[in-house]
Write an enzyme that holds these catalytic residues in place. Structure first.
Site, PDB file in Angstrom:
ATOM      1  N   ARG A 175       0.829  -1.215   0.000  1.00 60.90           N
ATOM      2  CA  ARG A 175       0.000   0.000   0.000  1.00 60.90           C
ATOM      3  C   ARG A 175       0.857   1.256   0.000  1.00 60.90           C
ATOM      4  NH1 ARG A 175      -5.240   0.161   2.401  1.00 60.90           N
ATOM      5  NH2 ARG A 175      -4.695   1.956   3.665  1.00 60.90           N
ATOM      6  N   ARG A 179       9.671   5.720  -3.277  1.00 58.57           N
ATOM      7  CA  ARG A 179      10.014   6.668  -4.347  1.00 58.57           C
ATOM      8  C   ARG A 179      11.457   7.099  -4.281  1.00 58.57           C
ATOM      9  NH1 ARG A 179       5.864  10.205  -2.166  1.00 58.57           N
ATOM     10  NH2 ARG A 179       3.921   9.460  -3.063  1.00 58.57           N
ATOM     11  N   ARG A 252      -8.826  -6.664  13.377  1.00 57.72           N
ATOM     12  CA  ARG A 252      -8.011  -5.956  14.357  1.00 57.72           C
ATOM     13  C   ARG A 252      -8.850  -4.828  14.912  1.00 57.72           C
ATOM     14  NH1 ARG A 252      -4.244  -7.587  17.223  1.00 57.72           N
ATOM     15  NH2 ARG A 252      -2.866  -5.761  17.191  1.00 57.72           N
ATOM     16  N   ARG A 283       0.627   5.502  16.512  1.00 60.48           N
ATOM     17  CA  ARG A 283       0.770   6.875  16.013  1.00 60.48           C
ATOM     18  C   ARG A 283       0.078   7.871  16.923  1.00 60.48           C
ATOM     19  NH1 ARG A 283      -2.309   5.556  10.201  1.00 60.48           N
ATOM     20  NH2 ARG A 283      -4.069   4.492  11.133  1.00 60.48           N
ATOM     21  N   GLU A 303      -3.086   6.195  19.128  1.00 63.90           N
ATOM     22  CA  GLU A 303      -3.802   5.057  18.559  1.00 63.90           C
ATOM     23  C   GLU A 303      -3.117   3.758  18.976  1.00 63.90           C
ATOM     24  OE1 GLU A 303      -4.966   5.857  14.469  1.00 63.90           O
ATOM     25  OE2 GLU A 303      -4.629   3.740  14.012  1.00 63.90           O
ATOM     26  N   TYR A 351     -10.241  -4.359   2.867  1.00 67.14           N
ATOM     27  CA  TYR A 351      -9.479  -3.258   3.459  1.00 67.14           C
ATOM     28  C   TYR A 351      -9.680  -2.021   2.573  1.00 67.14           C
ATOM     29  CZ  TYR A 351      -5.088  -1.495   5.724  1.00 67.14           C
ATOM     30  OH  TYR A 351      -4.127  -0.806   6.416  1.00 67.14           O
ATOM     31  N   ASP A 353     -10.235   1.761   1.438  1.00 62.39           N
ATOM     32  CA  ASP A 353     -10.171   3.167   1.791  1.00 62.39           C
ATOM     33  C   ASP A 353     -11.501   3.818   1.410  1.00 62.39           C
ATOM     34  OD1 ASP A 353      -7.667   3.326   2.948  1.00 62.39           O
ATOM     35  OD2 ASP A 353      -6.635   3.535   1.033  1.00 62.39           O
TER      36      ASP A 353
HETATM   37  P1  FAD Z   1     -18.095   1.756   8.621  1.00 63.74           P
HETATM   38  O1  FAD Z   1     -17.604   3.146   8.665  1.00 63.74           O
HETATM   39  O2  FAD Z   1     -17.506   0.766   9.565  1.00 63.74           O
HETATM   40  O3  FAD Z   1     -19.678   1.798   8.822  1.00 63.74           O
HETATM   41  C1  FAD Z   1     -20.445   0.660   9.172  1.00 63.74           C
HETATM   42  C2  FAD Z   1     -21.543   1.141  10.105  1.00 63.74           C
HETATM   43  O4  FAD Z   1     -22.437   0.068  10.363  1.00 63.74           O
HETATM   44  C3  FAD Z   1     -21.004   1.603  11.458  1.00 63.74           C
HETATM   45  O5  FAD Z   1     -21.495   2.889  11.756  1.00 63.74           O
HETATM   46  C4  FAD Z   1     -21.521   0.553  12.422  1.00 63.74           C
HETATM   47  O6  FAD Z   1     -21.792   1.080  13.714  1.00 63.74           O
HETATM   48  C5  FAD Z   1     -22.800   0.113  11.716  1.00 63.74           C
HETATM   49  N1  FAD Z   1     -23.219  -1.227  12.114  1.00 63.74           N
HETATM   50  C6  FAD Z   1     -22.469  -2.359  12.129  1.00 63.74           C
HETATM   51  N2  FAD Z   1     -23.189  -3.384  12.586  1.00 63.74           N
HETATM   52  C7  FAD Z   1     -24.432  -2.917  12.846  1.00 63.74           C
HETATM   53  C8  FAD Z   1     -25.625  -3.499  13.377  1.00 63.74           C
HETATM   54  N3  FAD Z   1     -25.659  -4.782  13.731  1.00 63.74           N
HETATM   55  N4  FAD Z   1     -26.716  -2.717  13.519  1.00 63.74           N
HETATM   56  C9  FAD Z   1     -26.661  -1.406  13.197  1.00 63.74           C
HETATM   57  N5  FAD Z   1     -25.576  -0.792  12.711  1.00 63.74           N
HETATM   58  C10 FAD Z   1     -24.467  -1.546  12.549  1.00 63.74           C
HETATM   59  N6  FAD Z   1      -9.743   5.562   4.455  1.00 63.74           N
HETATM   60  C11 FAD Z   1      -9.175   6.511   3.694  1.00 63.74           C
HETATM   61  O7  FAD Z   1      -9.567   6.683   2.525  1.00 63.74           O
HETATM   62  N7  FAD Z   1      -8.192   7.335   4.183  1.00 63.74           N
HETATM   63  C12 FAD Z   1      -7.725   7.219   5.457  1.00 63.74           C
HETATM   64  O8  FAD Z   1      -6.832   7.979   5.866  1.00 63.74           O
HETATM   65  C13 FAD Z   1      -8.304   6.204   6.288  1.00 63.74           C
HETATM   66  N8  FAD Z   1      -7.866   6.054   7.554  1.00 63.74           N
HETATM   67  C14 FAD Z   1      -8.440   5.092   8.335  1.00 63.74           C
HETATM   68  C15 FAD Z   1      -7.992   4.974   9.648  1.00 63.74           C
HETATM   69  C16 FAD Z   1      -8.555   4.028  10.476  1.00 63.74           C
HETATM   70  C17 FAD Z   1      -8.069   3.910  11.887  1.00 63.74           C
HETATM   71  C18 FAD Z   1      -9.583   3.165   9.987  1.00 63.74           C
HETATM   72  C19 FAD Z   1     -10.203   2.126  10.872  1.00 63.74           C
HETATM   73  C20 FAD Z   1     -10.036   3.288   8.683  1.00 63.74           C
HETATM   74  C21 FAD Z   1      -9.472   4.250   7.838  1.00 63.74           C
HETATM   75  N9  FAD Z   1      -9.920   4.422   6.527  1.00 63.74           N
HETATM   76  C22 FAD Z   1      -9.347   5.385   5.741  1.00 63.74           C
HETATM   77  C23 FAD Z   1     -11.002   3.582   5.954  1.00 63.74           C
HETATM   78  C24 FAD Z   1     -12.407   4.197   6.121  1.00 63.74           C
HETATM   79  O9  FAD Z   1     -12.686   4.341   7.485  1.00 63.74           O
HETATM   80  C25 FAD Z   1     -13.418   3.257   5.447  1.00 63.74           C
HETATM   81  O10 FAD Z   1     -13.150   3.138   4.074  1.00 63.74           O
HETATM   82  C26 FAD Z   1     -14.895   3.700   5.586  1.00 63.74           C
HETATM   83  O11 FAD Z   1     -15.173   4.294   6.793  1.00 63.74           O
HETATM   84  C27 FAD Z   1     -15.752   2.471   5.391  1.00 63.74           C
HETATM   85  O12 FAD Z   1     -17.121   2.795   5.471  1.00 63.74           O
HETATM   86  P2  FAD Z   1     -18.179   1.636   5.694  1.00 63.74           P
HETATM   87  O13 FAD Z   1     -19.523   2.249   5.566  1.00 63.74           O
HETATM   88  O14 FAD Z   1     -17.857   0.472   4.837  1.00 63.74           O
HETATM   89  O15 FAD Z   1     -17.912   1.093   7.182  1.00 63.74           O
HETATM   90  N1  UDP Z   2       3.652   0.631   7.889  1.00 64.93           N
HETATM   91  C1  UDP Z   2       4.879   0.516   8.512  1.00 64.93           C
HETATM   92  N2  UDP Z   2       5.470   1.623   9.022  1.00 64.93           N
HETATM   93  C2  UDP Z   2       4.901   2.843   8.940  1.00 64.93           C
HETATM   94  C3  UDP Z   2       3.651   2.963   8.303  1.00 64.93           C
HETATM   95  C4  UDP Z   2       3.050   1.832   7.798  1.00 64.93           C
HETATM   96  O1  UDP Z   2       5.421  -0.571   8.621  1.00 64.93           O
HETATM   97  O2  UDP Z   2       5.501   3.820   9.431  1.00 64.93           O
HETATM   98  C5  UDP Z   2       3.036  -0.597   7.361  1.00 64.93           C
HETATM   99  C6  UDP Z   2       2.091  -1.263   8.367  1.00 64.93           C
HETATM  100  O3  UDP Z   2       2.196  -2.660   8.189  1.00 64.93           O
HETATM  101  C7  UDP Z   2       0.726  -0.804   7.911  1.00 64.93           C
HETATM  102  C8  UDP Z   2       0.918  -0.773   6.393  1.00 64.93           C
HETATM  103  O4  UDP Z   2       2.266  -0.315   6.222  1.00 64.93           O
HETATM  104  O5  UDP Z   2      -0.282  -1.707   8.292  1.00 64.93           O
HETATM  105  C9  UDP Z   2      -0.044   0.124   5.660  1.00 64.93           C
HETATM  106  O6  UDP Z   2       0.072   1.424   6.191  1.00 64.93           O
HETATM  107  P1  UDP Z   2      -1.097   2.473   6.085  1.00 64.93           P
HETATM  108  O7  UDP Z   2      -0.622   3.762   6.605  1.00 64.93           O
HETATM  109  O8  UDP Z   2      -1.658   2.413   4.707  1.00 64.93           O
HETATM  110  O9  UDP Z   2      -2.143   1.833   7.108  1.00 64.93           O
HETATM  111  P2  UDP Z   2      -3.592   2.347   7.579  1.00 64.93           P
HETATM  112  O10 UDP Z   2      -3.741   3.770   7.175  1.00 64.93           O
HETATM  113  O11 UDP Z   2      -4.572   1.436   6.906  1.00 64.93           O
HETATM  114  O12 UDP Z   2      -3.582   2.155   9.053  1.00 64.93           O
END
Ligand code: FAD
Ligand code: UDP
Length: 369
Positions: A175, A179, A252, A283, A303, A351, A353
């Site tokens: 991911r 560069r 996770r 982080r 986190e 997974y 985004d």
């Molecule tokens: P979710 O946001 O999980 O929504 C699912 C919803 O369903 C939730 O509100 C949940 O409460 C509800 N639900 C589940 N079960 C039930 C039930 N039984 N009854 C009622 N409601 C229920 N993407 C990026 O593009 N850039 C980023 O920088 C980025 N950073 C991230 C960092 C973290 C820590 C995480 C965890 C994700 C990150 N993502 C990022 C990914 C992004 O969060 C997801 O792509 C997006 O939120 C997914 O939306 P979703 O609707 O599929 O799931």
């Molecule tokens: N990763 C790492 N070191 C860093 C940042 C990321 O080893 O400083 C690895 C780690 O395994 C992570 C993966 O690269 O799960 C993808 O990173 P990303 O930032 O895309 O993860 P996310 O935003 O989904 O948490």
């Protein structure tokens, strides 16, 4: 619930990005939707809170990035994006390294200055890997060499995923860009930014005028809820839908520790990764930097990765071979369910985004509506 009259065209379980995009598009097509959400707010993991005038990403740093013009145009209809570019820094035993892995990282790590010198060092270090990388460790060493692997990848990854890098699939590390230019942009995508006013602006627009019931768990009355609508879009975990009858999929979880500090600028950048194994969090996010904030106080979030147990939030699917093959069996069951669609990060065990999530939701809308 004893209501057998189908009052809605669609029941949408989950008000995250996937559910909200689908609900919005279905409503535009004249369909009547009911969204149920078990949390006390809409938006799923992109939900933001306001603390001290700062937009706080409640469930971890969310940076929007995409190369998909359709998705970019779609979100720009809903809000204005600022010009934030994610340039996180990795901290290893007090030393600061630019991320993703680029000439700034190589220069500091190897004491070199040109791409040719960097390539030479990495070529020497990657020589230990023969053939196609079989796991994350081999993939990482083959991309950036053993030294960067040891300092910036091994500890972080093992904290994040709770297992040895030798037991993780290679794709996770692919991911990240590698560069040979002095460019600290964490993403390669054409478009990037943070919504002005935070992600709630997007979700509120998407769900505007649509009935939403918060604090409502689908499983509190599965059959009753299904009876309310002709069809259902389910965006919770797919294994829970089937009462885990084929076994549990792996996830996770994370714990977030948020603190308001009486200082204007704590770490000078939105995201600092803590790359050594000994520090328990991966982080620290300083939220104001997503919006170039100048408030007198600051809000930071540590986190902490965590094992997932039933009842915890399943933030990341663990897409290794074993889980993917179990998911395929659930996907087969899902296909056989009449009138029930499965979507989103949890419903499709991907997974995703945000941009991929919107793309998948729009594709479903194209097929379904
Ligand atoms: P979710 O946001 O999980 O929504 C699912 C919803 O369903 C939730 O509100 C949940 O409460 C509800 N639900 C589940 N079960 C039930 C039930 N039984 N009854 C009622 N409601 C229920 N993407 C990026 O593009 N850039 C980023 O920088 C980025 N950073 C991230 C960092 C973290 C820590 C995480 C965890 C994700 C990150 N993502 C990022 C990914 C992004 O969060 C997801 O792509 C997006 O939120 C997914 O939306 P979703 O609707 O599929 O799931
Ligand atoms: N990763 C790492 N070191 C860093 C940042 C990321 O080893 O400083 C690895 C780690 O395994 C992570 C993966 O690269 O799960 C993808 O990173 P990303 O930032 O895309 O993860 P996310 O935003 O989904 O948490």
């Amino acid at each position: 619930m004893t209501n057998n009259v189908k009052k809605y065209d669609y029941l949408i379980v989950g008000s995250g990005l996937f559910g909200a995009v689908f609900a919005h598009e279905a409503t535009k097509k004249g369909k009547k939707c009911l969204v149920i959400e078990k949390r006390d707010h809409i938006g799923g993991n992109i939900y933001c809170e306001n603390i001290e005038g700062i937009t706080v990403h409640k469930y971890g740093a969310h940076i929007f990035h995409t190369s998909n013009k359709r998705v970019w145009d779609y979100v720009n209809e809903l809000c204005e994006f600022n010009n934030f570019i994610n340039s996180p820094v990795g901290k290893y035993k007090g030393e600061m390294y630019n991320l993703p892995f680029n000439m700034n990282t190589f220069s500091k790590m190897f004491g070199i200055s040109t791409p040719e010198e960097a390539q030479k060092v990495i070529a020497e270090q990657r020589a230990e890997i023969k053939g196609e990388p079989q796991n994350l460790e081999e993939q990482a060493i083959s991309l950036v060499g053993r030294e960067i692997y040891t300092k910036l990848i091994k500890g972080y990854t093992e904290k994040q995923w709770g297992r040895d890098c030798k037991d993780l699939p290679p794709f996770i590390i692919k991911r990240l860009p590698v560069r040979y230019t002095y460019d600290n942009n964490y993403f390669n995508d054409r478009y990037q930014g943070i919504p002005e006013g935070g992600y709630n602006v997007i979700i509120e627009k998407l769900l505007d005028g649509i009935e939403v019931r918060l604090n409502t768990d689908f499983f509190s009355d599965k059959e009753g809820f299904l009876a309310l609508a002709d069809k259902c879009l389910y965006t919770g975990t797919v294994d829970a839908f089937f009462d885990y009858k084929l076994g549990h999929l792996g996830y996770r979880s994370l714990n977030f520790e948020t603190e308001t500090l009486d200082c204007e600028n704590y770490q000078g950048v939105a995201v600092v990764n803590y790359n050594e194994r000994e520090i328990p969090f991966t982080r620290i996010i300083e939220h104001k930097h997503f919006e170039f904030g100048k408030q007198p106080k600051t809000v930071i979030t540590r986190e902490y990765p965590a094992d997932w147990h039933e009842g915890d939030e399943p933030y990341y699917p663990i897409n290794d071979e074993q889980n993917n093959s179990l998911y395929e069996q659930y996907a087969q069951l899902a296909k056989e369910q009449d009138g029930i669609l499965f979507g989103g990060r949890l419903g499709m065990y991907k997974y995703y985004d945000m941009d991929k999530c919107i793309e998948a939701a729009l594709n479903l809308c194209d097929e379904e509506l």
